[in-house]
Design a protein around this motif. Sequence first.
Motif, PDB file in Angstrom:
ATOM      1  N   ASP A 142      -7.543  -5.864-103.298  1.00 21.45           N
ATOM      2  CA  ASP A 142      -8.221  -4.939-104.217  1.00 21.45           C
ATOM      3  C   ASP A 142      -8.929  -3.826-103.455  1.00 21.45           C
ATOM      4  OD1 ASP A 142      -7.389  -6.181-106.518  1.00 21.45           O
ATOM      5  OD2 ASP A 142      -9.207  -7.384-106.770  1.00 21.45           O
ATOM      6  N   ASP A 143      -9.570  -4.203-102.361  1.00 19.59           N
ATOM      7  CA  ASP A 143     -10.278  -3.212-101.556  1.00 19.59           C
ATOM      8  C   ASP A 143      -9.303  -2.200-100.961  1.00 19.59           C
ATOM      9  OD1 ASP A 143     -12.851  -2.420-100.041  1.00 19.59           O
ATOM     10  OD2 ASP A 143     -11.394  -2.690 -98.434  1.00 19.59           O
ATOM     11  N   MET A 144      -8.192  -2.704-100.413  1.00 18.43           N
ATOM     12  CA  MET A 144      -7.229  -1.817 -99.780  1.00 18.43           C
ATOM     13  C   MET A 144      -6.548  -0.906-100.801  1.00 18.43           C
ATOM     14  SD  MET A 144      -4.073  -2.738 -97.224  1.00 18.43           S
ATOM     15  CE  MET A 144      -3.363  -3.884 -98.400  1.00 18.43           C
ATOM     16  N   GLN A 145      -6.120  -1.461-101.925  1.00 19.79           N
ATOM     17  CA  GLN A 145      -5.412  -0.655-102.916  1.00 19.79           C
ATOM     18  C   GLN A 145      -6.312   0.409-103.541  1.00 19.79           C
ATOM     19  OE1 GLN A 145      -1.845  -3.628-104.390  1.00 19.79           O
ATOM     20  NE2 GLN A 145      -3.802  -3.808-105.448  1.00 19.79           N
ATOM     21  N   SER A 146      -7.568   0.064-103.753  1.00 16.15           N
ATOM     22  CA  SER A 146      -8.510   1.040-104.316  1.00 16.15           C
ATOM     23  C   SER A 146      -8.854   2.130-103.316  1.00 16.15           C
ATOM     24  CB  SER A 146      -9.794   0.333-104.776  1.00 16.15           C
ATOM     25  OG  SER A 146      -9.536  -0.555-105.834  1.00 16.15           O
ATOM     26  N   ASN A 147      -9.133   1.729-102.062  1.00 17.53           N
ATOM     27  CA  ASN A 147      -9.571   2.695-101.054  1.00 17.53           C
ATOM     28  C   ASN A 147      -8.449   3.590-100.549  1.00 17.53           C
ATOM     29  OD1 ASN A 147     -12.219   1.796-101.179  1.00 17.53           O
ATOM     30  ND2 ASN A 147     -11.970   0.321 -99.513  1.00 17.53           N
ATOM     31  N   HIS A 148      -7.257   3.003-100.400  1.00 15.99           N
ATOM     32  CA  HIS A 148      -6.138   3.762 -99.828  1.00 15.99           C
ATOM     33  C   HIS A 148      -5.181   4.304-100.888  1.00 15.99           C
ATOM     34  CE1 HIS A 148      -7.178   2.860 -95.674  1.00 15.99           C
ATOM     35  NE2 HIS A 148      -7.419   1.619 -96.048  1.00 15.99           N
ATOM     36  N   LYS A 149      -5.490   4.055-102.161  1.00 14.13           N
ATOM     37  CA  LYS A 149      -4.682   4.572-103.273  1.00 14.13           C
ATOM     38  C   LYS A 149      -3.208   4.193-103.105  1.00 14.13           C
ATOM     39  CE  LYS A 149      -7.862   8.496-103.797  1.00 14.13           C
ATOM     40  NZ  LYS A 149      -8.704   7.733-104.714  1.00 14.13           N
ATOM     41  N   CYS A 150      -2.984   2.893-103.030  1.00 14.91           N
ATOM     42  CA  CYS A 150      -1.630   2.374-102.824  1.00 14.91           C
ATOM     43  C   CYS A 150      -1.432   1.133-103.679  1.00 14.91           C
ATOM     44  CB  CYS A 150      -1.406   2.042-101.348  1.00 14.91           C
ATOM     45  SG  CYS A 150      -2.595   0.822-100.685  1.00 14.91           S
TER      46      CYS A 150
END
Length: 253
Positions: A142-150
């Motif tokens: 969740d953190d990665m997808q939200s922060n990196h828009k992926c």
Amino acid sequence: MADAQLTGCGPLTIKYLVFFFNLIFFLSGLILIAVGGVAQGFFHQYMQFFEGQYETPAIGIIILGAIILVVSFFGCCGAKKENVFMLRIFICLMVVILMCEIAAAITVAVLRPDIEKLIKKNMNETMIHYGDPKGLPTLAWDDMQSNHKCCGVGSYMDWETTPYGVNVTGVPDSCCIDEKPGCGHNIFVQIPSDSSSVPTIYSEGCYQALHDAAMSNIGAIAGGIAGLAFFQILGIWMSSCLIKSARERYEIL
């Protein structure tokens, strides 16, 4: 005449250049500690994808920075007092550090393909465990997808065969451009037959986003170490000149 020449501006200039160099070297040690802290924060944030193995290089950079602080102490004292013994210790430690930096750069270059394969493998494996709101895989994704828009590893379609994707016939809410509860549900039902993307979710895969983020950190670290290596070689040369000057002066006296 000879004594006056040796105590002239040449040796004195070298003396203060070595002293000034070590002040810069001391600051570079502080910078390395800061850079290591940034790298450690990045690796720690996505430790699920690195299996905890690549925390060590970041800590190693911090340790190297601390060692440089100690080495610069010998250099400063040796230059100030023109102490040949301390200057020799300084040069030996500088050579060792320089060799370690070269070895570390070669190791990273050689292991890079293996690291990339491991990251992709771990990303695919952790997707299976996504779903527990308090679980590390869920928090990391969740953190990665939200922060990196992926979304997903290669694309959002990677979620389709996961337990979570089958359950909600969609993707995590963190994949949504406008994130809100349930926004990623039933995405696979809504995909038009003539389209491979959904306008409401991110289309880029997270592997490439994570790769780019890691490379930007590694690029900054590599650039910093390359600049530091140049100053180290310069410091070794100036210290050698100062040792030669001091020995000639003592021989005359």
